[in-house]
Enzyme design. Structure first.
Site, PDB file in Angstrom:
ATOM      1  N   ASN A  10       0.882  -1.177   0.000  1.00  0.00           N
ATOM      2  CA  ASN A  10       0.000   0.000   0.000  1.00  0.00           C
ATOM      3  C   ASN A  10       0.914   1.220   0.000  1.00  0.00           C
ATOM      4  OD1 ASN A  10      -1.771   2.047   0.480  1.00  0.00           O
ATOM      5  ND2 ASN A  10      -2.450   1.308   2.501  1.00  0.00           N
ATOM      6  N   TRP A  11       1.048   1.842  -1.160  1.00  0.00           N
ATOM      7  CA  TRP A  11       1.999   2.954  -1.299  1.00  0.00           C
ATOM      8  C   TRP A  11       1.494   4.238  -0.644  1.00  0.00           C
ATOM      9  CZ3 TRP A  11       4.021   2.599  -7.108  1.00  0.00           C
ATOM     10  CH2 TRP A  11       4.644   1.358  -7.275  1.00  0.00           C
ATOM     11  N   LYS A  12       0.229   4.265  -0.264  1.00  0.00           N
ATOM     12  CA  LYS A  12      -0.373   5.450   0.388  1.00  0.00           C
ATOM     13  C   LYS A  12      -0.096   6.708  -0.456  1.00  0.00           C
ATOM     14  CE  LYS A  12      -0.184   3.056   4.776  1.00  0.00           C
ATOM     15  NZ  LYS A  12      -0.131   3.114   6.227  1.00  0.00           N
ATOM     16  N   HIS A  95      -9.402   0.835   5.189  1.00  0.00           N
ATOM     17  CA  HIS A  95      -8.126   1.115   5.856  1.00  0.00           C
ATOM     18  C   HIS A  95      -8.369   2.062   7.034  1.00  0.00           C
ATOM     19  CE1 HIS A  95      -4.042   2.335   6.647  1.00  0.00           C
ATOM     20  NE2 HIS A  95      -3.658   1.271   5.975  1.00  0.00           N
ATOM     21  N   GLU A  97      -6.784   4.512   8.006  1.00  0.00           N
ATOM     22  CA  GLU A  97      -6.604   5.932   7.660  1.00  0.00           C
ATOM     23  C   GLU A  97      -7.858   6.480   6.978  1.00  0.00           C
ATOM     24  OE1 GLU A  97      -2.856   5.339   5.653  1.00  0.00           O
ATOM     25  OE2 GLU A  97      -1.966   4.818   7.583  1.00  0.00           O
ATOM     26  N   GLU A 167      -4.794  -5.017  10.711  1.00  0.00           N
ATOM     27  CA  GLU A 167      -3.800  -3.957  10.901  1.00  0.00           C
ATOM     28  C   GLU A 167      -4.079  -3.247  12.229  1.00  0.00           C
ATOM     29  OE1 GLU A 167      -2.092  -2.720   6.803  1.00  0.00           O
ATOM     30  OE2 GLU A 167      -3.737  -1.372   7.290  1.00  0.00           O
ATOM     31  N   GLY A 173       2.851   2.432  10.765  1.00  0.00           N
ATOM     32  CA  GLY A 173       3.774   3.555  10.585  1.00  0.00           C
ATOM     33  C   GLY A 173       4.508   3.960  11.849  1.00  0.00           C
ATOM     34  N   SER A 213       3.822  -1.937  10.318  1.00  0.00           N
ATOM     35  CA  SER A 213       5.284  -1.978  10.495  1.00  0.00           C
ATOM     36  C   SER A 213       5.882  -3.337  10.143  1.00  0.00           C
ATOM     37  CB  SER A 213       5.681  -1.555  11.911  1.00  0.00           C
ATOM     38  OG  SER A 213       5.285  -0.209  12.137  1.00  0.00           O
ATOM     39  N   GLY A 234       3.130  -1.005   4.243  1.00  0.00           N
ATOM     40  CA  GLY A 234       3.151   0.413   3.911  1.00  0.00           C
ATOM     41  C   GLY A 234       4.570   0.858   3.598  1.00  0.00           C
ATOM     42  N   GLY A 235       5.239   1.409   4.596  1.00  0.00           N
ATOM     43  CA  GLY A 235       6.573   1.998   4.406  1.00  0.00           C
ATOM     44  C   GLY A 235       7.562   1.102   3.667  1.00  0.00           C
TER      45      GLY A 235
HETATM   46  P1  13P Z   1       3.292   0.507   7.617  1.00  0.00           P
HETATM   47  O1  13P Z   1       3.830  -0.776   7.028  1.00  0.00           O
HETATM   48  O2  13P Z   1       3.973   1.731   7.102  1.00  0.00           O
HETATM   49  O3  13P Z   1       3.194   0.432   9.102  1.00  0.00           O
HETATM   50  O4  13P Z   1       1.775   0.620   7.068  1.00  0.00           O
HETATM   51  C1  13P Z   1       0.942  -0.461   7.196  1.00  0.00           C
HETATM   52  C2  13P Z   1      -0.322  -0.171   6.476  1.00  0.00           C
HETATM   53  O5  13P Z   1      -1.110   0.650   6.903  1.00  0.00           O
HETATM   54  C3  13P Z   1      -0.567  -0.872   5.209  1.00  0.00           C
HETATM   55  O6  13P Z   1      -1.859  -0.640   4.751  1.00  0.00           O
END
Ligand code: 13P
Length: 252
Positions: A10-12, A95, A97, A167, A173, A213, A234-235
């Site tokens: 997920n590149w956000k 998600h 977010e 999650e 994050g 993470s 994510g990251g």
């Molecule tokens: P991180 O891997 O940056 O913690 O993000 C996880 C995430 O929200 C994937 O959708």
């Protein structure tokens, strides 16, 4: 039973167009020949460019969200048909977010789940508790509720098109990953919720990914847990080498 592992990036809201194309090109090369399931979800505005890059590869194109309506006067919204037009096959829904920053309710998320499935898009449905909820001891209750509401009205024969991503919000994050044991406990619980809603077969077959993470340093141990079927990253999905390392653990 053996479930094929599923690693999704997920590149956000990251990168520019050139960076997105370069990352996708790097992954097409580095994931060649690996045999798990792989998906990347770039920002909407780079989907078209990334779609050209991943076409014909073993990487599925995903979107990070989708609006619930079909078309019309909905300024700024992106429909299922627009996503499919660009080669998107999967959409991430619910998600944390989106739930937090955009006030998305379980009811709206469930409507989006139906809209996606009814129109031939696969879904990764995200669930997970806040830190305060974990401390209060209601993690299972929160996850059960989000699964029940998210899956409301979804028929058993549609389940091959939907995966769950657990999650924990406090792990996203933050660098604070759930321990493999903590994650495994929730994954086993969620699988049991699916068994209660559908059947043992449904519970055995559904993929439950972990997100929060997950990185190249902790993925191997997380992915070794019996009920962790992959990761929503994510990251660590923004770097070819890190994401590839995770994908290789899943491919074993
Ligand atoms: P991180 O891997 O940056 O913690 O993000 C996880 C995430 O929200 C994937 O959708």
């Amino acid at each position: 039973m053996a479930r094929t592992k599923y690693v999704a990036g997920n590149w956000k809201m990251n990168m520019d167009k050139a960076g997105a194309v370069a990352l996708a090109q790097g992954l097409v090369e580095s994931l060649k020949g690996l045999n798990a399931k792989y998906m990347i979800a770039p920002p909407f505005v780079y989907l078209d460019a990334v779609s050209q890059v991943v076409k014909g590869s073993n990487i599925i194109l995903g979107a990070q969200n989708m609006t619930v309506t079909d078309n019309g006067a909905h300024t700024g919204a992106i429909s299922w048909a627009m996503l499919k037009d660009l080669g998107v096959e999967t959409v991430i829904l619910g998600h944390s977010e989106r739930r937090d920053e955009f006030n998305e309710s379980d009811k709206l998320i469930n409507e989006k789940v139906h809209k996606a499935l009814d129109n031939g898009l696969d879904v990764v449905l995200c669930i997970g508790e806040l830190y305060s909820q974990r401390v209060a001891g209601v993690t299972n209750q929160i996850c059960e509720n989000q699964v029940k509401e998210g899956f409301a009205g979804v028929k058993e024969d549609q389940l091959s098109h939907i995966s769950i991503a657990y999650e924990p919000v406090w792990a996203i994050g933050t660098g604070k990953t759930a321990t493999p044991a903590e994650a495994q406990e929730v994954h086993a619980f969620v699988r049991n919720v699916i068994k209660g809603l559908y059947s043992q077969k449904a519970a055995d077959e559904i993929k439950i990914l972990y997100g929060g993470s997950m990185n190249d340093g902790n993925a191997e141990e997380l992915l070794a847990q019996p009920d962790i079927d992959g990761g929503l990253i994510g990251g660590a999905s923004l770097k070819v080498d890190k994401f590839t390392t995770i994908c290789k653990f899943a491919s074993k």
